[in-house]
Design a protein around this motif. Structure first.
Motif, PDB file in Angstrom:
ATOM      1  N   ILE A   1      44.805  27.739  47.381  1.00  0.00           N
ATOM      2  CA  ILE A   1      45.552  27.245  46.224  1.00  0.00           C
ATOM      3  C   ILE A   1      46.499  28.346  45.779  1.00  0.00           C
ATOM      4  N   ASP A   2      47.772  28.040  45.832  1.00  0.00           N
ATOM      5  CA  ASP A   2      48.823  28.974  45.438  1.00  0.00           C
ATOM      6  C   ASP A   2      49.123  28.729  43.963  1.00  0.00           C
ATOM      7  N   PHE A   3      48.937  29.742  43.130  1.00  0.00           N
ATOM      8  CA  PHE A   3      49.087  29.560  41.696  1.00  0.00           C
ATOM      9  C   PHE A   3      50.526  29.273  41.271  1.00  0.00           C
ATOM     10  N   SER A   4      51.490  29.498  42.136  1.00  0.00           N
ATOM     11  CA  SER A   4      52.875  29.151  41.788  1.00  0.00           C
ATOM     12  C   SER A   4      53.010  27.644  41.572  1.00  0.00           C
ATOM     13  N   SER A   5      52.074  26.874  42.113  1.00  0.00           N
ATOM     14  CA  SER A   5      52.110  25.416  41.919  1.00  0.00           C
ATOM     15  C   SER A   5      51.752  25.021  40.480  1.00  0.00           C
ATOM     16  N   PHE A   6      51.291  25.978  39.666  1.00  0.00           N
ATOM     17  CA  PHE A   6      50.921  25.695  38.285  1.00  0.00           C
ATOM     18  C   PHE A   6      52.038  25.997  37.288  1.00  0.00           C
TER      19      PHE A   6
ATOM     20  N   VAL B   1      41.489  37.040  41.497  1.00  0.00           N
ATOM     21  CA  VAL B   1      41.977  36.343  40.299  1.00  0.00           C
ATOM     22  C   VAL B   1      41.327  36.939  39.054  1.00  0.00           C
ATOM     23  N   PHE B   2      40.029  37.233  39.125  1.00  0.00           N
ATOM     24  CA  PHE B   2      39.349  37.832  37.982  1.00  0.00           C
ATOM     25  C   PHE B   2      39.705  39.301  37.815  1.00  0.00           C
ATOM     26  N   GLN B   3      40.130  39.977  38.897  1.00  0.00           N
ATOM     27  CA  GLN B   3      40.694  41.313  38.732  1.00  0.00           C
ATOM     28  C   GLN B   3      41.940  41.221  37.858  1.00  0.00           C
ATOM     29  N   TRP B   4      42.783  40.226  38.138  1.00  0.00           N
ATOM     30  CA  TRP B   4      44.008  40.048  37.351  1.00  0.00           C
ATOM     31  C   TRP B   4      43.650  39.716  35.896  1.00  0.00           C
ATOM     32  N   LEU B   5      42.690  38.833  35.683  1.00  0.00           N
ATOM     33  CA  LEU B   5      42.323  38.407  34.328  1.00  0.00           C
ATOM     34  C   LEU B   5      41.688  39.515  33.493  1.00  0.00           C
TER      35      LEU B   5
ATOM     36  N   THR C   1      36.295  16.503  38.422  1.00  0.00           N
ATOM     37  CA  THR C   1      37.410  16.265  39.344  1.00  0.00           C
ATOM     38  C   THR C   1      38.405  17.422  39.325  1.00  0.00           C
ATOM     39  N   PHE C   2      38.263  18.339  38.343  1.00  0.00           N
ATOM     40  CA  PHE C   2      39.174  19.494  38.326  1.00  0.00           C
ATOM     41  C   PHE C   2      38.798  20.431  39.474  1.00  0.00           C
ATOM     42  N   PRO C   3      39.752  21.250  39.927  1.00  0.00           N
ATOM     43  CA  PRO C   3      39.496  22.098  41.100  1.00  0.00           C
ATOM     44  C   PRO C   3      38.413  23.154  40.869  1.00  0.00           C
ATOM     45  N   LEU C   4      37.517  23.253  41.829  1.00  0.00           N
ATOM     46  CA  LEU C   4      36.521  24.314  41.872  1.00  0.00           C
ATOM     47  C   LEU C   4      36.875  25.244  43.019  1.00  0.00           C
ATOM     48  N   MET C   5      36.678  26.533  42.802  1.00  0.00           N
ATOM     49  CA  MET C   5      36.954  27.521  43.833  1.00  0.00           C
ATOM     50  C   MET C   5      35.661  27.869  44.574  1.00  0.00           C
ATOM     51  N   GLN C   6      35.806  28.580  45.674  1.00  0.00           N
ATOM     52  CA  GLN C   6      34.619  29.045  46.389  1.00  0.00           C
ATOM     53  C   GLN C   6      33.831  29.990  45.486  1.00  0.00           C
ATOM     54  N   LYS C   7      32.527  29.986  45.657  1.00  0.00           N
ATOM     55  CA  LYS C   7      31.666  30.881  44.889  1.00  0.00           C
ATOM     56  C   LYS C   7      32.089  32.318  45.173  1.00  0.00           C
ATOM     57  N   SER C   8      32.195  33.116  44.114  1.00  0.00           N
ATOM     58  CA  SER C   8      32.636  34.496  44.278  1.00  0.00           C
ATOM     59  C   SER C   8      32.055  35.352  43.166  1.00  0.00           C
TER      60      SER C   8
ATOM     61  N   GLU D   1      54.026  40.296  28.629  1.00  0.00           N
ATOM     62  CA  GLU D   1      54.458  40.011  30.001  1.00  0.00           C
ATOM     63  C   GLU D   1      53.558  40.772  30.981  1.00  0.00           C
ATOM     64  N   PRO D   2      52.959  40.066  31.928  1.00  0.00           N
ATOM     65  CA  PRO D   2      52.060  40.750  32.869  1.00  0.00           C
ATOM     66  C   PRO D   2      52.824  41.600  33.881  1.00  0.00           C
ATOM     67  N   PRO D   3      52.367  42.831  34.114  1.00  0.00           N
ATOM     68  CA  PRO D   3      52.996  43.674  35.137  1.00  0.00           C
ATOM     69  C   PRO D   3      52.908  43.056  36.539  1.00  0.00           C
ATOM     70  N   VAL D   4      51.822  42.342  36.793  1.00  0.00           N
ATOM     71  CA  VAL D   4      51.646  41.633  38.070  1.00  0.00           C
ATOM     72  C   VAL D   4      51.724  40.136  37.753  1.00  0.00           C
ATOM     73  N   PRO D   5      52.687  39.418  38.318  1.00  0.00           N
ATOM     74  CA  PRO D   5      52.842  38.008  37.979  1.00  0.00           C
ATOM     75  C   PRO D   5      51.602  37.162  38.320  1.00  0.00           C
ATOM     76  N   PHE D   6      51.233  36.310  37.372  1.00  0.00           N
ATOM     77  CA  PHE D   6      50.129  35.378  37.570  1.00  0.00           C
ATOM     78  C   PHE D   6      50.398  34.479  38.776  1.00  0.00           C
ATOM     79  N   TYR D   7      51.644  34.089  38.934  1.00  0.00           N
ATOM     80  CA  TYR D   7      51.991  33.132  39.986  1.00  0.00           C
ATOM     81  C   TYR D   7      51.938  33.726  41.393  1.00  0.00           C
ATOM     82  N   MET D   8      51.659  35.017  41.507  1.00  0.00           N
ATOM     83  CA  MET D   8      51.435  35.622  42.826  1.00  0.00           C
ATOM     84  C   MET D   8      49.985  35.437  43.280  1.00  0.00           C
ATOM     85  N   GLN D   9      49.128  34.973  42.369  1.00  0.00           N
ATOM     86  CA  GLN D   9      47.708  34.830  42.680  1.00  0.00           C
ATOM     87  C   GLN D   9      47.460  33.606  43.567  1.00  0.00           C
ATOM     88  N   GLN D  10      46.381  33.704  44.315  1.00  0.00           N
ATOM     89  CA  GLN D  10      45.900  32.596  45.142  1.00  0.00           C
ATOM     90  C   GLN D  10      44.381  32.577  45.052  1.00  0.00           C
ATOM     91  N   ALA D  11      43.806  31.435  45.350  1.00  0.00           N
ATOM     92  CA  ALA D  11      42.345  31.315  45.411  1.00  0.00           C
ATOM     93  C   ALA D  11      42.005  30.312  46.499  1.00  0.00           C
TER      94      ALA D  11
END
Length: 193
Positions: A52-57, A141-145, A123-130, A34-44
């Motif tokens: 993109i709000d990850f809670s939509s996933f 998001v990659f800090q979380w990962l 056609t899958f979502p691409l995020m801004q270059k980071s 179980e992640p200490p910080v919820p994945f669904y709190m992430q956004q990109a």
């Protein structure tokens, strides 16, 4: 597509064969905690500027991949698109373009989006270059990962372009796959199924 990109696309099968033979960039990790910080709190921010709000996933698996347009693994865009289509009811693929490895993603967001659409039908979502490697500017998001204190178990940062992280339907990071592990490999598809 540049001449270099055409050459890289042509040698991709040989690259995958060689890396499979040698085991280079072929690490696979798994864990369920179980992640200490919820994945669904992430956004990109998507490549077109939408948040993109990850809670939509919730209820779907999410495969997060750092990508690049000028890399030996760039042909994986095609495999990621196939994966996205095959598992469209249970999986979301998210691409995170980054210029972190040998400056293999020099394009602007607009150029990246066009390259992916024209050459691979993405056609899958691409995020801004980071930035996806560990640094003060690392994409949140990659800090979380890549921080066990956030995701529960994994500290493994991307080793190169096309490193893959799989999050399950409950927002738990379950797998990490190195670049040489094809998105269509048994290891990845079994983790999705």
């Amino acid at each position: 597509m540049t001449y270099r990109q055409k050459v890289l696309k042509a040698v991709y099968p040989a690259l995958m064969w060689f890396t499979k033979l040698t085991g280079k960039n072929a690490t696979e990790l798994s864990g369920i905690k179980e992640p200490p910080v919820p994945f669904y709190m992430q956004q990109a921010i998507s490549i077109n500027g939408d948040t993109i709000d990850f809670s939509s996933f919730k209820g779907k698996k999410v495969l997060l991949v750092n990508t690049a347009s000028d890399c030996g693994y760039t042909n994986q865009y095609d495999d990621l698109q196939k994966l996205s289509e095959t598992y469209k009811d249970k999986l979301v693929v998210l691409g995170f373009p980054a210029n972190d490895f040998k400056e293999q993603e020099k394009g602007t967001d607009k150029e990246i989006a066009e390259f992916c659409k024209v050459n691979f039908g993405v056609t899958f979502p691409l995020m801004q270059k980071s930035i996806v490697i560990k640094s003060p500017q690392q994409n949140p998001v990659f800090q979380w990962l890549t921080e066990a204190a956030k995701n529960g178990w994994n500290d493994k940062a991307p080793t190169w372009n096309f490193s893959k992280y799989l999050v399950n339907e409950k927002g738990i990071l379950t797998n990490y796959f190195d670049p040489s592990v094809s998105p269509l490999s048994d290891a990845v598809t079994k983790a999705i199924e």
